[in-house]
Design an enzyme around this catalytic site. Sequence first.
Site, PDB file in Angstrom:
ATOM      1  N   ASP A 378       0.874  -1.173   0.000  1.00 18.84           N
ATOM      2  CA  ASP A 378       0.000   0.000   0.000  1.00 18.84           C
ATOM      3  C   ASP A 378       0.916   1.228   0.000  1.00 18.84           C
ATOM      4  OD1 ASP A 378      -2.343   1.679   0.529  1.00 18.84           O
ATOM      5  OD2 ASP A 378      -1.458   1.910   2.509  1.00 18.84           O
ATOM      6  N   ASP A 578      -1.324  -0.779   6.116  1.00 15.45           N
ATOM      7  CA  ASP A 578      -1.486  -0.268   7.481  1.00 15.45           C
ATOM      8  C   ASP A 578      -2.893   0.195   7.800  1.00 15.45           C
ATOM      9  OD1 ASP A 578      -1.051   3.233   7.615  1.00 15.45           O
ATOM     10  OD2 ASP A 578      -1.379   2.068   5.805  1.00 15.45           O
ATOM     11  N   ASP A 582      -6.877  -1.408   3.837  1.00 20.27           N
ATOM     12  CA  ASP A 582      -6.011  -2.512   3.433  1.00 20.27           C
ATOM     13  C   ASP A 582      -6.457  -3.845   4.022  1.00 20.27           C
ATOM     14  OD1 ASP A 582      -4.284  -0.691   2.135  1.00 20.27           O
ATOM     15  OD2 ASP A 582      -3.304  -0.239   4.037  1.00 20.27           O
TER      16      ASP A 582
END
Length: 690
Positions: A378, A578, A582
Amino acid sequence: MAKDPVCGMYVDEKKAALKAEVRGKTYYFCSESCLRTFLKPEVELRNLKYLVAFSLTLGILTLIFSFVKVLPTSLNHLLLFLLATPVQFIAGWRYYKGTVDAIRNRAANMDTLIATGTTAAWLYSTIVTFAPKVFPDGAVYFDTAALIIALILLGKLLEDIAKGKASEAIRKLMDLQPPLARVVRNGKEEEVPVEQVQVGDILVVRPGEKVPVDGVVVAGHSAVDEKMITGESIPVEKGVGDEVIGATINKAGMLKFRATKIGADTTLSQIIKLVEEAQISRAPIQRLADVVASYFVPAVFAIAIVSFLVWYFIGEAGFPFALTILISILIVACPCALGIATPTAIMVGTGKGAENGILIKGGEHLEKTHKVQTIVFDKTGTLTKGEPSVTDIIVAGNIGEDRLLFLAASAERHSEHPIGMALVDKANEKKIELAEPVDFEAVVGHGVKANVEGKQVTLGTLKLMEDEKTKMSKEVKEKAELLFDQGKTLSFVAVDKKVEGIIAVADTLKPNAVEAVKRLQKLGLEVVMLTGDNKRTGAAIAKKTGVNRYLAEVLPQDKANEIKKLQQEGKIVAMVGDGINDAPALAQADVGIAIGSGTDVALETGGIVLIKDDLMDVVTAIQLSKRTVSKIKQNLFWAFFYNSAFIPVAAGILAPFGIFMHPIFAAAAMASSSVTVVSNSLLLKRFLPR
């Protein structure tokens, strides 16, 4: 064939006696232990703690009295029997039940290994205790049986504690939605439980409050922090006609919006559903020990029985000798070392991971990590810091950088907008003393205007500069284009209607981000970046980090879909993230790696957590996984080697030469295999990240 969602074993749906229906879906289980763990994890964990305390206490006492003999031999054997038997049949009862369940499912599992091995040691010791003439000078091995059960239960407890339960992650997701909503009914505002909101209701959200459900703005203007849903670090300006998402935070002005999605249809609920489905459907590791056991255990029983019959009926060696042969085979082939080969390596490996700031939640994650081929990052909060900061100060004319920053930061001095706060932080960092702005005016969605020390300062977007008819040189426009191409957010600074410079703000890379990507690529991994940001920003970050490819403007549900696409190509995929957005992708990935500074949900969903928030730990986790799996394979080899190599000797193949294996030596060989496995696992403590 269905798969047990707890242990991953295959279960025949037609013959399975144990099943449960949850949220309309039927799940099948190989044992009652797995069923209880799935339905009531808290109760099962509590019961497991009691069993561990019980078995360890009696197991340690058994070990002590095996070496410190305070009574005559016969009475000492009886004392050891009284200490070990409750462990064998109370703490170890789950393994007998598991063995029965495995037989019903026509498969041998780890329960079969444990029950067979410990029973062989206990049974032989019991015969020595109550029928000493059968095995003259026989030694007892009650401590072996008791401690093996105690240690295996302890390993199971530690794994269950470390493992993030789906129910806990989902509960945290649900907590994000505010319990109450402010609804306009009959011209008046009233607070109602969020469950009572209906599609079409008009809701009011004040600054600092969470948006209760999904909807469309009908009045007002504000900046909404959508980071927890979209991953976008800078709040998004919202006006009439714009969509708002439930659980996001209204930062500035008051908003009125019409509810369009409620209950299970909201974006948050869809994310919850994705996490649930991905965690349950994740393909479990097929443990090598189970495969070996499915063939090894029946073969050992067959060899033991055949050997007994051959010596008793054909060899006419008598019952005591034939029974000695049978017991020797069962003890020397005791799969205890097979049973602890994987857990011991995993316990040392996960402990070593914790020393290096890497929390690994269970053996399956550690085992799977060494096979990873593609690693997906990410962007916001993972590769980048997740908060805007000043990256460039471009000046035009004779004005200096500090002077430009002084005017801009003074104008934004009391702003709560992230960009304004970034400017003030930069000024404070450079120890620039700011002035008090006069006639401050916020131009919603575009910037601010204020008088600073007699100068009319206008700060904001290119559109604001055009609306205010400010003068801008060609040089400034060219530099702005370059900064735009780098994916940065620009604040033009105009003084008395003339643009004197540009201050660029961007989400900056974390330390070691570039180096981590480079190291992973050297390991032969494909590195991919996913982001909810726009393509220009995505391209800029991808170029800086050197990732193989990137995907921008990806919504939460699409992140999980992108992981699925990679998996459908036959790749083993790890996801590093995080945020809440996600969580579905972390759950869908073969290995989910959560950043320690991230949200609780990401930490619960990820199989590996980087406590120190250092991306180089991703590299370390892969190195540690490879080393640990290597140890597991070595352990399984040695365990199987000891077991299988001595079976022919125990069966009496050398008896014609006057050589046969007494159960005492069989037990010594069995014990040495366990010692070898544990010692080999402890060598993992020497692991150092490269």
